[in-house]
Design a protein around this motif. Structure first.
Motif, PDB file in Angstrom:
ATOM      1  N   ARG A   6      31.102  28.568  43.912  1.00 16.44           N
ATOM      2  CA  ARG A   6      31.864  29.077  45.057  1.00 16.44           C
ATOM      3  C   ARG A   6      32.180  30.565  44.879  1.00 16.44           C
ATOM      4  O   ARG A   6      32.069  31.353  45.813  1.00 16.44           O
ATOM      5  N   ILE A   7      32.574  30.933  43.670  1.00 16.72           N
ATOM      6  CA  ILE A   7      32.869  32.339  43.384  1.00 16.72           C
ATOM      7  C   ILE A   7      31.602  33.175  43.533  1.00 16.72           C
ATOM      8  O   ILE A   7      31.626  34.270  44.110  1.00 16.72           O
ATOM      9  N   LEU A   8      30.490  32.656  43.026  1.00 15.07           N
ATOM     10  CA  LEU A   8      29.212  33.358  43.145  1.00 15.07           C
ATOM     11  C   LEU A   8      28.863  33.579  44.613  1.00 15.07           C
ATOM     12  O   LEU A   8      28.429  34.670  44.996  1.00 15.07           O
ATOM     13  N   ASP A   9      29.062  32.572  45.442  1.00 15.29           N
ATOM     14  CA  ASP A   9      28.791  32.721  46.877  1.00 15.29           C
ATOM     15  C   ASP A   9      29.651  33.828  47.484  1.00 15.29           C
ATOM     16  O   ASP A   9      29.173  34.633  48.285  1.00 15.29           O
ATOM     17  N   LYS A  18      27.467  38.146  54.673  1.00 12.81           N
ATOM     18  CA  LYS A  18      28.334  38.219  55.845  1.00 12.81           C
ATOM     19  C   LYS A  18      29.704  37.630  55.492  1.00 12.81           C
ATOM     20  O   LYS A  18      30.043  36.534  55.923  1.00 12.81           O
ATOM     21  N   PRO A  19      30.511  38.374  54.739  1.00 12.78           N
ATOM     22  CA  PRO A  19      31.838  37.874  54.374  1.00 12.78           C
ATOM     23  C   PRO A  19      32.762  37.868  55.592  1.00 12.78           C
ATOM     24  O   PRO A  19      32.488  38.523  56.597  1.00 12.78           O
ATOM     25  N   TRP A  20      33.858  37.168  55.457  1.00 16.06           N
ATOM     26  CA  TRP A  20      34.794  37.059  56.584  1.00 16.06           C
ATOM     27  C   TRP A  20      35.376  38.410  56.982  1.00 16.06           C
ATOM     28  O   TRP A  20      35.801  38.589  58.116  1.00 16.06           O
ATOM     29  N   ILE A  21      35.373  39.399  56.090  1.00 18.37           N
ATOM     30  CA  ILE A  21      35.893  40.725  56.446  1.00 18.37           C
ATOM     31  C   ILE A  21      34.890  41.526  57.284  1.00 18.37           C
ATOM     32  O   ILE A  21      35.184  42.626  57.719  1.00 18.37           O
ATOM     33  N   ASP A  22      33.704  40.964  57.486  1.00 20.09           N
ATOM     34  CA  ASP A  22      32.707  41.493  58.403  1.00 20.09           C
ATOM     35  C   ASP A  22      32.012  42.764  57.940  1.00 20.09           C
ATOM     36  O   ASP A  22      31.305  43.400  58.726  1.00 20.09           O
ATOM     37  N   LEU A 135      36.263  40.404  42.480  1.00 18.67           N
ATOM     38  CA  LEU A 135      36.096  40.248  43.934  1.00 18.67           C
ATOM     39  C   LEU A 135      37.138  41.061  44.694  1.00 18.67           C
ATOM     40  O   LEU A 135      36.818  41.772  45.648  1.00 18.67           O
ATOM     41  N   GLN A 136      38.386  40.951  44.280  1.00 20.22           N
ATOM     42  CA  GLN A 136      39.463  41.683  44.950  1.00 20.22           C
ATOM     43  C   GLN A 136      39.262  43.192  44.816  1.00 20.22           C
ATOM     44  O   GLN A 136      39.446  43.946  45.782  1.00 20.22           O
ATOM     45  N   HIS A 137      38.882  43.624  43.637  1.00 22.31           N
ATOM     46  CA  HIS A 137      38.667  45.037  43.353  1.00 22.31           C
ATOM     47  C   HIS A 137      37.519  45.590  44.194  1.00 22.31           C
ATOM     48  O   HIS A 137      37.631  46.664  44.800  1.00 22.31           O
ATOM     49  N   ASP A 138      36.409  44.851  44.249  1.00 20.96           N
ATOM     50  CA  ASP A 138      35.274  45.274  45.061  1.00 20.96           C
ATOM     51  C   ASP A 138      35.673  45.375  46.533  1.00 20.96           C
ATOM     52  O   ASP A 138      35.314  46.349  47.213  1.00 20.96           O
TER      53      ASP A 138
END
Length: 153
Positions: A6-9, A18-22, A135-138
Motif C-alpha cells: 500500500r505504501i509502495l502504491d 494520479k494521487p488524490w492531490i492531483d 511520502l509526507q516530505h515528498d
C-alpha cells in the motif's frame, strides 16, 4: 494486500501517477529546463533543483539508515548550491531521482509488514513512521516545486 505494498502504491502515485492531490513529482519536473530548475526567486529561497537534491538526500539518508544506521539531521539539511547548472546536469539529477524511486520500490516490494513496525536501537521512530515521512516530505516539497515552476515560467 500488504501494508508495504500500500505504501509502495502511494509512493508510486506521488512520483508519477494520479494521487488524490492531483499533481505528481515527475509531471512537475520533467518539462523543466535546467535554467528554470536552477532559478532562485530570492536570496532566501531554494531553487527547484536544490529542493530536488534535498529530497534525494533525505530519501537516500532514510533508506541507508532503516536497517540500523544512525539517523541524524546533517547541518546542511541536504540544501547545497547547484554548481553545474547545465542541461546535462539537470537530466542527471532527474535520473538520480528516478534511481531513488527504483531503490524505494525494490525495498518496499521485499519488506515484510512486521519490519514496518520495528524500531531500531537509537531511533526515535519505527520504520513505518520514517517511510511515511518520506511520502509526507515528498508531498510537502512537491507543493513548493509546483509553485516555483509556475513562478519561473
Amino acid at each position: 494486500m500488504s501494508e508495504a505494498k500500500r505504501i509502495l502504491d502511494l509512493l508510486d502515485e506521488l512520483y508519477n501517477g494520479k494521487p488524490w492531490i492531483d499533481v505528481n513529482i515527475i509531471d512537475n519536473l520533467k518539462p523543466l529546463k535546467a535554467t528554470t530548475a536552477a532559478k532562485k526567486i530570492g536570496a532566501d529561497w531554494n531553487s527547484i533543483w536544490q529542493i530536488v537534491n534535498h529530497l534525494l538526500g533525505w530519501r537516500n539518508h532514510i533508506m541507508q539508515n532503516l536497517d540500523g544506521g544512525k539517523l541524524t539531521s546533517p547541518s546542511h539539511n541536504y540544501f547545497h548550491p547547484v554548481e553545474d547548472t547545465s542541461e546535462a546536469a539537470w537530466q542527471a539529477t532527474l535520473q538520480s531521482f528516478a534511481g531513488s524511486q527504483q531503490a524505494w520500490q525494490a525495498y518496499l516490494q521485499e519488506l515484510p509488514d512486521d519490519e514496518l513496525y520495528k524500531t531500531m536501537e537509537g531511533h526515535k521512530y519505527n520504520n513505518y513512521q520514517y517511510i511515511q515521512g518520506i511520502l509526507q516530505h515528498d508531498a510537502y516539497h512537491l507543493g513548493q516545486i509546483a509553485m516555483l515552476a509556475k513562478h519561473g515560467k
